[in-house]
Design a protein around this motif. Structure first.
Motif, PDB file in Angstrom:
ATOM      1  N   GLN A   1      -0.471  12.061  -5.933  1.00  0.00           N
ATOM      2  CA  GLN A   1      -1.536  11.661  -5.019  1.00  0.00           C
ATOM      3  C   GLN A   1      -0.961  10.854  -3.852  1.00  0.00           C
ATOM      4  O   GLN A   1      -1.239  11.153  -2.685  1.00  0.00           O
ATOM      5  CB  GLN A   1      -2.549  10.834  -5.806  1.00  0.00           C
ATOM      6  N   GLU A   2      -0.142   9.862  -4.161  1.00  0.00           N
ATOM      7  CA  GLU A   2       0.443   9.037  -3.102  1.00  0.00           C
ATOM      8  C   GLU A   2       1.398   9.862  -2.240  1.00  0.00           C
ATOM      9  O   GLU A   2       1.414   9.740  -1.016  1.00  0.00           O
ATOM     10  CB  GLU A   2       1.176   7.836  -3.689  1.00  0.00           C
TER      11      GLU A   2
ATOM     12  N   PHE B   1      -1.044  13.475   6.439  1.00  0.00           N
ATOM     13  CA  PHE B   1      -2.040  14.361   5.839  1.00  0.00           C
ATOM     14  C   PHE B   1      -3.444  13.904   6.209  1.00  0.00           C
ATOM     15  O   PHE B   1      -3.792  12.743   6.035  1.00  0.00           O
ATOM     16  CB  PHE B   1      -1.860  14.353   4.318  1.00  0.00           C
ATOM     17  N   LYS B   2      -4.277  14.814   6.718  1.00  0.00           N
ATOM     18  CA  LYS B   2      -5.602  14.428   7.195  1.00  0.00           C
ATOM     19  C   LYS B   2      -6.747  14.991   6.362  1.00  0.00           C
ATOM     20  O   LYS B   2      -7.871  14.515   6.478  1.00  0.00           O
ATOM     21  CB  LYS B   2      -5.787  14.868   8.646  1.00  0.00           C
TER      22      LYS B   2
ATOM     23  N   LEU C   1      -4.491   5.175   0.886  1.00  0.00           N
ATOM     24  CA  LEU C   1      -3.080   5.426   0.595  1.00  0.00           C
ATOM     25  C   LEU C   1      -2.261   5.680   1.870  1.00  0.00           C
ATOM     26  O   LEU C   1      -1.041   5.610   1.838  1.00  0.00           O
ATOM     27  CB  LEU C   1      -2.926   6.601  -0.366  1.00  0.00           C
ATOM     28  N   ARG C   2      -2.935   5.953   2.967  1.00  0.00           N
ATOM     29  CA  ARG C   2      -2.227   6.105   4.239  1.00  0.00           C
ATOM     30  C   ARG C   2      -1.670   4.770   4.716  1.00  0.00           C
ATOM     31  O   ARG C   2      -0.728   4.720   5.483  1.00  0.00           O
ATOM     32  CB  ARG C   2      -3.163   6.635   5.312  1.00  0.00           C
TER      33      ARG C   2
ATOM     34  N   LEU D   1       0.388   2.783  -3.574  1.00  0.00           N
ATOM     35  CA  LEU D   1      -0.447   2.915  -4.768  1.00  0.00           C
ATOM     36  C   LEU D   1      -0.389   1.650  -5.612  1.00  0.00           C
ATOM     37  O   LEU D   1      -1.393   1.235  -6.191  1.00  0.00           O
ATOM     38  CB  LEU D   1       0.003   4.127  -5.589  1.00  0.00           C
ATOM     39  N   ILE D   2       0.766   1.016  -5.676  1.00  0.00           N
ATOM     40  CA  ILE D   2       0.907  -0.213  -6.475  1.00  0.00           C
ATOM     41  C   ILE D   2       0.008  -1.309  -5.921  1.00  0.00           C
ATOM     42  O   ILE D   2      -0.723  -1.962  -6.670  1.00  0.00           O
ATOM     43  CB  ILE D   2       2.381  -0.655  -6.512  1.00  0.00           C
ATOM     44  N   LEU D   3       0.029  -1.498  -4.602  1.00  0.00           N
ATOM     45  CA  LEU D   3      -0.834  -2.509  -3.986  1.00  0.00           C
ATOM     46  C   LEU D   3      -2.303  -2.166  -4.192  1.00  0.00           C
ATOM     47  O   LEU D   3      -3.125  -3.035  -4.495  1.00  0.00           O
ATOM     48  CB  LEU D   3      -0.520  -2.645  -2.497  1.00  0.00           C
TER      49      LEU D   3
END
Length: 153
Positions: free
Chosen positions: A54-55, A67-68, A123-124, A128-130
């Motif tokens: 995902q990320e 990615f849009k 995610l942009r 993901l961790i944050l």
């Protein structure tokens, strides 16, 4: 006859010398524990792989652009979920009838779709961790507000 839970919280647990009580562990065979660990690790590995992909999909640059089409990812996610749900209904022999009123399904579905879209969009800008840490931290203010509202310490 299905076995009971791994930890039986429904019964009064034994107390130690200090008066503290602990959950009563059911006696299980090693095969049941291996099965439990197998499914637990399967869930963790699957969610980990899903999160990594995902990320990577959302934050990677494609021909110089980020990615849009995040709504397309949400659509693909939901289509896979629908196919899986239909397969499980058939395998388990569950009823095809809806169990709740349609508008309740719509409210939950819309909020879930919107939150998933927001997750992909964020995610942009953050890792993901944050993002996961922020989601985890949001419980603290909710609990504090709950304590203030109910006037509990």
């Amino acid at each position: 006859d299905a076995p009971g839970p791994l930890i039986d919280l429904g019964m009064a647990p034994p107390k130690n010398a200090g008066g503290a009580s602990y959950p009563k562990f059911s006696k299980r065979s090693w095969k049941e524990w291996v099965k439990f660990l197998h499914y637990g690790l399967g869930i963790l590995v699957t969610i980990g792989a899903y999160s990594f992909l995902q990320e990577r999909i959302v934050s990677k640059r494609y021909e110089g652009e980020i990615f849009k089409a995040t709504m397309f990812l949400v659509l693909c996610n939901r289509l896979v979920s629908i196919v899986y749900a239909l397969i499980m209904i058939m395998v388990k022999g569950e009823s095809w009838r809806m169990q709740a009123i349609v508008w309740k399904y719509l409210v939950v579905s819309f909020s879930n779709m919107l939150s998933t879209w927001c997750q992909y969009e964020s995610l942009r800008y953050v890792s993901l961790i944050l993002q996961t840490m922020a989601k985890t931290f949001k419980m603290l203010p909710v609990m504090l507000v709950g304590m203030v509202i109910s006037r509990k310490r």
